[in-house]
Design a protein around this motif. Sequence first.
Motif, PDB file in Angstrom:
ATOM      1  N   GLY A  80       0.810  -1.214   0.000  1.00  0.00           N
ATOM      2  CA  GLY A  80       0.000   0.000   0.000  1.00  0.00           C
ATOM      3  C   GLY A  80       0.841   1.260   0.000  1.00  0.00           C
ATOM      4  O   GLY A  80       0.520   2.243  -0.680  1.00  0.00           O
TER       5      GLY A  80
ATOM      6  N   GLY B  74      -5.909   1.258   6.501  1.00  0.00           N
ATOM      7  CA  GLY B  74      -4.933   1.350   5.420  1.00  0.00           C
ATOM      8  C   GLY B  74      -4.867   2.703   4.754  1.00  0.00           C
ATOM      9  O   GLY B  74      -3.838   3.067   4.178  1.00  0.00           O
TER      10      GLY B  74
ATOM     11  N   HIS C 287      -8.396  -6.426  -4.029  1.00  0.00           N
ATOM     12  CA  HIS C 287      -7.583  -5.209  -4.057  1.00  0.00           C
ATOM     13  C   HIS C 287      -8.470  -4.024  -4.443  1.00  0.00           C
ATOM     14  O   HIS C 287      -8.461  -3.552  -5.582  1.00  0.00           O
ATOM     15  CB  HIS C 287      -6.416  -5.358  -5.026  1.00  0.00           C
ATOM     16  CG  HIS C 287      -5.526  -6.518  -4.700  1.00  0.00           C
ATOM     17  ND1 HIS C 287      -4.651  -6.500  -3.636  1.00  0.00           N
ATOM     18  CD2 HIS C 287      -5.394  -7.731  -5.280  1.00  0.00           C
ATOM     19  CE1 HIS C 287      -4.004  -7.656  -3.579  1.00  0.00           C
ATOM     20  NE2 HIS C 287      -4.440  -8.418  -4.566  1.00  0.00           N
TER      21      HIS C 287
END
Length: 982
Positions: free
Chosen positions: A336, A882, A864
Motif C-alpha cells: 500500500g 490502510g 484489491h
Amino acid sequence: MPHSPYNFTEEQLDCEAEREWPVFIYSILITFATLFLMVLLYKMLAGCCKKVFPQSPADTQLGSSSFSSEIQEWAEGITSGQTPSGRILVVAVFFCNVVAMVLYVIDTSRQLLEECITWEEHITLQIDFALGAIFFLHFLLRFVASDKVMSFLFALNTIVDIITLPPLFLSLWIQRTWLGLRFFRFLIIFSLPDVLVYVRLLQNSSSIRLTQLLSYIVGFICWSGGFLFLLENQGDPFHHYENAREKGSFRFGDNIWFLIITASTVGYGDFFPITDLGKIFGVFYLGIAVGSFANFIPEIAELLGNQPKYAGNYVASAEKQFIIVCGNITYSSVSGFLADFFHPAREDVNCEVVFLNKLEPDLEFEGLLKREKTRVTYFQGTMLSAMDLQRVCAEKAAAVLVMCDKFSTDPTREDASNIMRVISLKNYCEGTRCIIQLLHYHNKSYLLNIPGWDWRRDDQAVCLNEVKFGMLAQSCLAPGFFTMASNIISASLLHIMPEMPKWKKEYLSTSNKVILAETFSPTFVGLTFQEVAEIVYLRLNLVLIAMEARKYEGGQIWINPRNRKITPNAIGLFITASSDAAKRVWFYCRVCHEHVEDVEEIKKCSCKRLAKARYEYFNYGKENPDQRNGFSNKQELIKKEEPIEGLRKRKKSLSEADHGRSETAKMRFDGTGCFHWCGSQSISDCTLTRQDATVTMFAGHIVITIFAEDENPVLGLRNLVMPLRASNIPYGDLRHIIILGNMEFIKREWKLLANMPKISVMDGSPSNRADLRAVKVNLCRTCVILSAKAPDKAEPVLADKEIIMAALNIKSMKFGGSFLNDEDDDDMDEEEDPEMNHVNLLLDLSFVSNVRYLDDQEMHMSDHLELYKTLPFASGTAMAKGILDSLMSATYFNASALKLLRQMVTGGATIELEKSLAEGAGLRGGYSTPEVEAAKNRIRVDEIVLRESQWSRYAEYGARFSDLFSAAIREQGTLCLAINRL
C-alpha cells in the motif's frame, strides 16, 4: 615422463647430489631440544626457589607490579592485537608470512632442493633472511608475553618458527640452501580468522566459522603439497634417491592439483606419486582429506546458505534521492505504501526506496521486490545497529520513514520499539529527516526528549490514532469530513468511465485533489487572506485553505486567518489537482494575466512585468493611494467587509451575545484554553443503566459503541472525544456523548476522559438492540462503531465481522411505533417515515477489502479495492486503517500536509498540551486569562445546511458552487471546502 625444460650446471647437480639435508634437520632438533631443556630447567629452578624462599601475600602483590610484569603485560597487549599498535603488528607479521609463502613457491620453480650459493647471489634468500629476522623478533615478543612457557613452546607459531628459522640462519653460515621444510609456513594460514577478527573484518560467528573452515582446507592442502613436493623430488633414502622425480616433471602446482582431485575422490590419474614415501604419504593424506572434507563441505554449504541474501552495502547516487523505510516491513504494509508513493499522480518522483528489515522477505514480498527492482532495494539489518545504518548510507538519505504495526496487540511496546529506532538514527546522523508512525498519542512526548529531533528539519510524528479518531470526531460534526480529508492526503488519478453512475462521476471528478504548498506571487502581497482566497478560486481554480510562515519565521500555519495580510515570500496551502496548477499562484501577474480566461495559459511572465509587480509591491500606496498591487478599489472585485475567523461563524443578536457572556463566566477550560474542562468525575457518577438511558431523553447526541474484551489494548478514546470538546464550540452546542461497550474496558480509558463534560457510559453490547434503543441510536447525530480486538491478519474477511454485523443490524432496525412486530406488519412498514429509521454511521474497519460487505450498489470481485471509489467511503460511512498509510507519503512530499491536517482534526492540540498530557495527569483546569480567551477564538469545522442558512438562495437547482464560495468568503469569512449531498 616429460623431459625437463631446465638446464642445470654440473656444479648445481653435484651440490644437490651431496645430500647434506640432515644437517638442517639436526639444527631444528638441537634448537627444539635446547629450548625444551631451558624451559624445564627454568621451571625446576622456579619451583625450588618457591619452596626455599616462600613469598608472603604482600610480596606477591608487590611483585605483580614489578618491572618484569609490566614488560610482560606490554608484550602480551602488543602481540594479542588489543591495542592499535598491536593490531598493526599482527597484520604486518601475517603479511610477512604470506610473503615467505610466495618466496617458497618461487623457489620451488627452480626445481632444486639443495643449492650451493652465497647470500649475495640469491635475492630470494636475502628477502627470506630479512623476514626471518622479523619472525625471530616476534618469537621473542611472544616468549616474553607468555604466562605458560611450556604451552608457548608447543604453540603452532612457535613450531613453525623452530622448523623454518634455524635452517635459514644455518644456510648463511654453510653457504648452502635447502628448500626442504619451508612449506611449514603454510600452517600460518590457520591463523587467518584471528587476524581478521583483530582488524574487525569478521564480527559474526557464521563468518568467523566459515573463514576457519576455508583456512583449514587451504592451509592443509598447501602444506601437504609442500610435503609431497619434497618427498617426490628428494626420492627415497633407502633407494639411494634413485627414484626421485626428473626435474620439472612434478612441480608444486602439479602437487596441489593432484591433492585437490584426490580429496574430491575424482582421481584423473594424470599425476601420481612414484616414491615409496610419497605413496605412504598419499595414503594418510587420502584418509585425512576425505574424512575432513566430508565433514567440512556440508558445514561450509550450510554457512554459505545461511549468509544473508540481502546483505551488502547501498551505493547512493548523486543524481537520485533515496529514502529508508524500516519498522514493520511486511507485504501488506509495504504494498500500500509503494502504491501511494509511486502513484502516477505524484509528478517527478525521482526517488528510490530502501527497505531495512531484520527478517528476510517472504515469497510474496520477494515478488513485489522483483517487480519494483528498478526503484526498490531491500537490505537485511536493523536500525538499532550503527553498522547497518552505515550500510544503507543513512546519513545521505532524504528521509527515514519508520512504519508501525497497526494491528499490534501491544501498542505501547510497538511505539517504544519505533522510538528506539529514531534514537538510534539520531545518534548516528542527527541531520537526517525522520518521519515516524505511532499508535498512541501520548507516546509522542518521548520524541521531544531526543536531542536530534527537530521539527524545523521537518521531523514528523504521524500518530495514527490521533489522526484517525480526529477525522472521525470532525465527521461527527461535519458528515463526510474524513472522506474529503482522506482524499486530499492520498494520491489518485482522474479515471471516469462512461458506464459509471452519475454520483460516482461527480464524486471522482474532484477526488483527485491534494494539498500542495506554493509561494504567493508579489501581486497578492498586501491583500487579506479572504481576498486572495476569492481571487485564486475564481481566476486560478484553486482553493486556498491556509497560509504558512517560513521556517526561519517560526513555520506556523494559519487556517483561514482573520484579516491577516499576505507578506512577501509567504506560502499558501492549496487544494488542487497538480503541482503545475499550484504554480499558477507564483506565476500570476495582474498586468499579464488579468484577461486570461484559460487558466492553463497562466505561466511565467516573459515580458518581465512580474518584476514590475514586485516593484509596485515595495512602492504600493506611495504614488496612488487608491491602487494596491494592481487591484483598484474601483474595480470592486472584492467586497471588503470585516471577515470573521473560522470556517463558519454565525451572526448573533445582542441578546444572544449577552447570554453568551453570562454563560462564559460559568465555563471552565483547560490550562491551554483549547478544550472544555470540568472537575474529575468518577465513572460511577457517569454510568447509565439500560433503564436510566431508556427514560432519559437524548437527541442530537453522539453514540460511540465499542467491541472490546477486558484485556484488549486501549484505543485512546481521548483522541476521539477531545475534538468534540474543543473550546471554539460554545458550551451549549456541545453534543452529549454516550459510550456503549464493555465496562471494564471503558474503565481503563476513563482516566483520560474524567475531566471532559457531558459524557455518559453504559455497560452493554453494540450488537444488542435493546441497548441501542436505550441510548436512542435513532435520534443520535452520529453512531461510531469501533473495535479494540486485534484482527486476524490471516483472515481479513473475519477481522471486521462484528463491526459489519452491528452496522447491518442497526440499518435493519425499525424505529417509531411498535417494534415488536416489525417482521409481520408490512402495512406499517409502508407508512413509516424513512428518515425515522435512518442512522448516520461511522465505521472504523481494519481492512479495505471488507468495505464490499457494506456496499449494496456495486459488486466488487477483487480483494484489491481502491477505497476511495466505494460508496460507503464516498458517503462518509466507512473508513479503513490502510488509508492512513498514504499520510506517510504525503508527509514526505509535503511536510505541511500533516501539520495542516492535525490542526484541523485535533481541535487545537498544541505542543504545550502534549507536554501537559505527557505528565500523565490528564487535562488540567486553568484560569480565564487573555491567552485562554484568545485560544478559544480559532477555526472550527462545521456542517452548513444551505436551505436553513443565509445562503439558502444557492440551494436551488442551477446554482454554482463558485457563487456560494464567493458569497460565503465575502459575507462571513467562511471558507466552503466541499459539498456533502445526502
